[in-house]
Write an enzyme that holds these catalytic residues in place. Structure first.
Site, short mmCIF file in Angstrom:
data_model
loop_
_atom_site.label_atom_id
_atom_site.label_comp_id
_atom_site.label_asym_id
_atom_site.label_seq_id
_atom_site.Cartn_x
_atom_site.Cartn_y
_atom_site.Cartn_z
N SER A 19 0.79 -1.24 0.00
CA SER A 19 0.00 0.00 0.00
C SER A 19 0.82 1.28 0.00
O SER A 19 0.28 2.36 -0.25
CB SER A 19 -0.95 0.01 1.19
OG SER A 19 -2.02 -0.89 1.00
N LYS B 91 0.66 3.46 -3.01
CA LYS B 91 -0.51 4.31 -3.27
C LYS B 91 -0.18 5.79 -3.28
O LYS B 91 -0.82 6.57 -3.99
CB LYS B 91 -1.59 4.02 -2.21
CG LYS B 91 -2.15 2.61 -2.29
CD LYS B 91 -3.03 2.28 -1.08
CE LYS B 91 -3.57 0.86 -1.14
NZ LYS B 91 -4.35 0.48 0.05
N TYR C 103 -2.32 -2.43 -10.68
CA TYR C 103 -2.38 -2.22 -9.23
C TYR C 103 -1.65 -3.34 -8.50
O TYR C 103 -0.86 -3.09 -7.58
CB TYR C 103 -3.84 -2.13 -8.76
CG TYR C 103 -3.97 -2.09 -7.26
CD1 TYR C 103 -3.62 -0.94 -6.54
CD2 TYR C 103 -4.42 -3.21 -6.55
CE1 TYR C 103 -3.72 -0.90 -5.16
CE2 TYR C 103 -4.52 -3.18 -5.17
CZ TYR C 103 -4.17 -2.03 -4.48
OH TYR C 103 -4.26 -1.99 -3.11
N TYR D 59 -4.47 3.42 7.83
CA TYR D 59 -5.80 2.77 7.85
C TYR D 59 -6.64 3.23 9.03
O TYR D 59 -6.59 4.40 9.40
CB TYR D 59 -5.65 1.25 7.78
CG TYR D 59 -4.74 0.81 6.68
CD1 TYR D 59 -5.02 1.16 5.36
CD2 TYR D 59 -3.57 0.10 6.94
CE1 TYR D 59 -4.17 0.78 4.32
CE2 TYR D 59 -2.72 -0.28 5.90
CZ TYR D 59 -3.02 0.06 4.61
OH TYR D 59 -2.18 -0.30 3.59
N VAL E 276 1.38 -3.82 3.99
CA VAL E 276 1.35 -5.12 4.66
C VAL E 276 2.61 -5.96 4.40
O VAL E 276 2.76 -7.04 4.94
CB VAL E 276 0.08 -5.94 4.30
CG1 VAL E 276 -1.16 -5.25 4.82
CG2 VAL E 276 -0.01 -6.18 2.79
#
Length: 337
Positions: A97, A100, A221, A273, A291
């Site tokens: 992530s 991103k 992605y 998050y 992660v």
């Protein structure tokens, strides 16, 4: 009466002096940021190394489950672009992530902030990173840091086939000044074969008209999440956004204060998050986790931080990584609040 006035005045002076003294003492508790060294980082790392025993390596993506839970690394790029490393600094892991924030930059550079955020929100969330959230109600992702928003962001980058992914990869290579960075094909294949929730999000957004392409866009992605790098590379990424998109060596090709503010604000709002609110209270710095066990941190106008430890807490954030960042932030008074 005069004596009373004198007493009140004396008390006031003493109180003011005590407040000033306590303020000075408090200020002295935080070390000068220029004194950060590899010894400092190593002390913090060793203090927090054992946290891996309380976490769990991500295994919902089979390839990630193969990571060594004991691996740990800590890196800082100081204001002058000097790199400090300790631990398993040569150990590679996938961005997941953290990618991103790079795809957001690439998409906004191409299409503009208004175009991107017409299709998603700036909101935080109390839901996990892979939650469908409000896709089925408003049809729009909450933010570009959750999976749905990130899938949409990548789909909005121009180009056929894997061109959007290659733009993201090239940007990572540029920011880190590391042309050898590439994606891990095994992790990519593993993500692709198990990414059913992400596939579901993709098709809900396609159904609502937010996405018009095919699964090549989703593959991009999966590939960006599979980009491999080190804690040092993460520290350089943190530095980049902390310093108005100027690279650690002073290269200002992409200098853009507004872009840095956009990315950092999203990192602060949703980068950790559903733990982001508590993290803002304890650490108080724009950060993005993945992660794979990495966290990149921007100390606005100052330094970049990169940590790695693959054992995660219940939110999907590196447990030892969080505690290393927290200790560094406290020791040097780095919180923006």
């Amino acid at each position: 009466m005069k004596n009373n006035r004198f007493l009140f005045s004396a008390k006031g002076i003493c109180t003011a002096a005590l407040i000033s003294l306590s303020t000075i003492v408090y200020a002295q508790k935080t070390a000068d940021i220029s004194t950060i060294s590899e010894k400092t980082l190593n002390t913090i790392l060793e203090k927090n190394r054992a946290y891996y025993t309380q976490g769990k390596v991500a295994d919902y993506i089979p390839e990630l489950g193969k990571m060594d839970a004991k691996a740990i690394a800590f890196s800082v790029v100081d204001k002058n672009g000097k790199v400090f490393n300790t631990g398993d600094v040569h150990k590679k892991f996938t961005m997941q992530s953290i990618s991103k924030i790079i795809s957001l930059m690439v998409a906004v550079n191409e299409k503009g902030e208004t175009h991107i955020f017409d299709k998603m929100g700036y909101f935080g969330s109390d839901k996990p990173f892979n939650h469908f959230s409000n896709l089925e109600t408003t049809g729009k992702p909450l933010n570009p840091m959750m999976n749905a928003g990130a899938i949409l962001t990548t789909s909005l980058i121009s180009g056929d086939g894997e061109k959007p992914f290659l733009k993201i990869l090239d940007m990572v290579r540029y920011i880190t000044k590391n042309p050898s960075i590439d994606y891990n094909t095994s992790v990519y294949e593993s993500e692709k074969s198990t990414g059913h929730r992400n596939r579901g999000m993709f098709y809900i957004m396609k159904n609502s008209g937010l996405i018009s392409g095919n699964e090549d866009q989703l593959d991009n992605y999966f590939k960006q999440c599979s980009i491999e790098l080190t804690a040092e590379d993460l520290a350089k990424i943190g530095y980049f956004f902390a310093n108005q998109c100027v690279r650690f060596d002073g290269d200002s090709t992409y200098k853009n204060a507004d872009m840095a503010k956009l990315v950092e604000s999203q990192m602060l709002t949703a980068g950790m998050y559903e733990f982001s609110g508590e993290y803002s209270r304890t650490v108080g710095l724009p950060s993005k986790s993945g992660v794979g066990g990495g966290i990149t941190v921007s100390v606005p106008g100052k330094i970049g931080i990169g940590v790695f430890s693959p054992a995660l807490d219940q939110h999907g954030n590196s447990l030892a990584g969080y505690h290393m960042i927290l200790d560094l932030a406290k020791q040097y008074g780095l919180s923006i609040f």
